[in-house]
Design a protein around this motif. Sequence first.
Motif, short mmCIF file in Angstrom:
data_model
loop_
_atom_site.label_atom_id
_atom_site.label_comp_id
_atom_site.label_asym_id
_atom_site.label_seq_id
_atom_site.Cartn_x
_atom_site.Cartn_y
_atom_site.Cartn_z
N ASP A 153 2.88 11.81 2.97
CA ASP A 153 2.73 12.13 1.75
C ASP A 153 1.89 10.90 1.00
OD1 ASP A 153 3.40 14.60 1.49
OD2 ASP A 153 5.64 13.95 0.88
N GLY A 154 2.37 9.67 1.20
CA GLY A 154 1.79 8.59 0.84
C GLY A 154 0.39 8.04 1.31
N ALA A 155 -0.20 8.52 2.31
CA ALA A 155 -1.27 8.04 3.05
C ALA A 155 -2.49 8.29 2.48
CB ALA A 155 -1.40 9.18 4.36
N ARG A 156 -2.52 9.57 1.68
CA ARG A 156 -3.87 9.68 0.77
C ARG A 156 -5.05 9.66 1.53
NH1 ARG A 156 -2.65 5.30 -4.13
NH2 ARG A 156 -0.79 6.36 -5.10
N ASP A 157 -5.80 8.67 1.63
CA ASP A 157 -7.33 8.78 2.39
C ASP A 157 -7.21 7.79 3.69
OD1 ASP A 157 -7.23 6.34 1.10
OD2 ASP A 157 -9.48 6.37 0.74
N ARG A 214 8.07 -11.03 13.54
CA ARG A 214 6.98 -11.16 14.59
C ARG A 214 5.36 -10.48 14.32
NH1 ARG A 214 8.78 -13.61 19.37
NH2 ARG A 214 10.45 -14.93 18.90
N GLY A 215 5.77 -9.41 13.88
CA GLY A 215 4.70 -8.40 13.47
C GLY A 215 3.89 -8.74 12.04
N GLY A 216 4.30 -9.56 11.22
CA GLY A 216 3.82 -9.99 10.25
C GLY A 216 3.79 -8.89 9.09
N GLY A 217 5.05 -7.70 9.40
CA GLY A 217 5.25 -6.68 8.40
C GLY A 217 6.54 -7.14 7.82
N ARG A 218 7.03 -5.89 7.16
CA ARG A 218 8.35 -6.32 6.49
C ARG A 218 9.36 -5.10 7.17
NH1 ARG A 218 8.34 -3.49 0.61
NH2 ARG A 218 10.63 -3.47 1.11
N TYR A 219 10.58 -5.49 6.99
CA TYR A 219 11.66 -4.65 7.47
C TYR A 219 12.33 -4.01 6.22
CZ TYR A 219 16.41 -2.84 8.86
OH TYR A 219 17.35 -1.93 8.95
N THR A 220 12.78 -2.67 6.40
CA THR A 220 13.43 -2.09 5.32
C THR A 220 14.19 -0.86 6.07
OG1 THR A 220 13.03 -0.66 3.19
CG2 THR A 220 11.63 -0.26 5.15
N GLY A 221 15.40 -0.42 5.05
CA GLY A 221 16.17 0.73 5.65
C GLY A 221 15.58 1.82 5.11
N LEU A 222 16.37 3.01 5.13
CA LEU A 222 15.80 4.43 4.77
C LEU A 222 15.75 4.26 3.13
CD1 LEU A 222 17.90 6.79 6.86
CD2 LEU A 222 15.37 6.86 6.91
N ALA A 223 16.31 3.66 2.55
CA ALA A 223 16.30 3.56 1.07
C ALA A 223 15.14 3.05 0.56
CB ALA A 223 17.62 2.96 0.59
N GLY A 224 14.65 1.98 1.45
CA GLY A 224 13.44 1.22 1.08
C GLY A 224 12.08 1.87 1.47
N PRO A 253 9.98 4.43 0.08
CA PRO A 253 9.19 4.32 -0.97
C PRO A 253 8.68 3.07 -1.26
CG PRO A 253 11.10 5.77 -1.69
CD PRO A 253 11.57 5.01 -0.14
N ALA A 254 9.29 2.03 -1.32
CA ALA A 254 8.81 0.76 -1.52
C ALA A 254 7.81 0.16 -0.61
CB ALA A 254 9.69 -0.25 -1.82
N LEU A 255 8.30 0.57 0.76
CA LEU A 255 7.03 0.41 1.85
C LEU A 255 5.79 0.99 1.81
CD1 LEU A 255 6.41 -0.89 4.75
CD2 LEU A 255 7.70 0.89 5.68
N ILE A 256 5.97 2.27 1.10
CA ILE A 256 4.64 3.26 1.01
C ILE A 256 4.00 2.61 0.24
CG2 ILE A 256 3.82 5.41 0.30
CD1 ILE A 256 6.42 6.70 1.68
N GLY A 257 4.41 1.86 -1.08
CA GLY A 257 3.92 1.39 -2.18
C GLY A 257 3.02 0.10 -1.54
N ASP A 258 3.77 -0.61 -0.98
CA ASP A 258 3.00 -1.71 -0.16
C ASP A 258 1.70 -1.38 0.81
OD1 ASP A 258 5.01 -3.42 -1.51
OD2 ASP A 258 6.12 -3.82 0.13
N LEU A 259 2.09 -0.33 1.59
CA LEU A 259 1.05 0.16 2.35
C LEU A 259 -0.28 0.78 1.56
CD1 LEU A 259 3.16 2.11 5.10
CD2 LEU A 259 2.14 -0.11 5.28
N GLN A 260 0.12 1.32 0.55
CA GLN A 260 -0.83 1.96 -0.28
C GLN A 260 -1.77 0.80 -0.89
OE1 GLN A 260 1.17 4.21 -2.75
NE2 GLN A 260 0.82 6.23 -1.66
N ALA A 261 -0.94 -0.31 -1.43
CA ALA A 261 -1.74 -1.48 -2.00
C ALA A 261 -2.59 -2.09 -1.00
CB ALA A 261 -0.67 -2.24 -2.63
N SER A 262 -2.14 -2.25 0.29
CA SER A 262 -2.71 -2.92 1.19
C SER A 262 -4.04 -1.89 1.50
CB SER A 262 -2.14 -3.09 2.52
OG SER A 262 -2.73 -3.66 3.48
#
Length: 317
Positions: free
Chosen positions: A128-132, A254-264, A266-275
């Motif tokens: 849903d958050g992938a957009r283009d 090690r991969g230069g990303g972020r870790y989150t649980g299931l509750a996080g 939506p915040a991860l999707i926001g970071d991916l969209q911003a990137s």
Amino acid sequence: MALMQDFHFLRPAWLLALPLLWGLAFWLARRHGRDGAWAHVIDAELLPALRLDGGGKPGRSPWSWLVLAWTLATLALAGPSWERTPSPAFRGNAAWVVVLDLSPSMSATDVAPNRITRARYAVDDLLDGARDARVGLVVFSDEAYTVTPLTDDVATVRALLPPLAPDIMPTAGDRLAPALDRAGRLLAGAATAAGQVVVLTDGFADPAAAFAAAGRLRAQGVAVNVVGIGGPGLVRAANSAPLDVDRLRQLAARGGGRYTGLAGVPALIGDLQASAGHAGMTRARQDVRVAHWLDGGVWLLPVLLLAAAMLARRGWL
């Protein structure tokens, strides 16, 4: 000949209104004839004596001008077109590869209804958050398999999610490194400046190889993000190992990303969209050109305005 071959209407459904408007104009002309509405209330023998002398000039009728105005307006709304023009287009080049764990431990029920179902829900949110952004899907247990290559057809990826479960895998296992390498090959072929890998897992059995694969992706400019699938804290579910949050965090680091649980998620999707948005502004592909049909209805507007002006004259009836 070329003009006639290319001529068409962009919105042809408006042409269906022409017979209705012509019929309405004919009905109005018949109803408001020379005698107007007085013929309904004054005897036919008396009406000629009451009519004012027009000086011998025939009465002027607006109906032909009304039909012309309505016809021109309808044709303009239908969008006549006979010429194409190219215009530059911008297309984002962000690409996400979702790596989904289908090892036997993903059947655990420490999160309702089970881990794999919750992981599929999280993947659906990512879509849903992938957009283009283009999205690819890789699954793994003992071996890694590509479910879909990178595509902007999110609906197809979503349609393939429901059957994904540990029992469809040919062999049992929990090796993440082959899946990360496969995700890297998908992104390498996409020539993207905003590559992201999102791993949804409850753990993996090859930490040294997985950390090395995550490091290789980071060196290629691809971030590896991790979503831990399991209950809060170190929960030991039936037929599964406890959720090792520290190991999952180490993989994301090690991969230069972020870790989150299931509750996080939506915040991860926001970071991916911003990137993806930042990469689109800095390195958007500008060599894409789209040809579209010009709307020629604008050329009918001067004649339409003239017809409307004629309808405003006094003494039509």
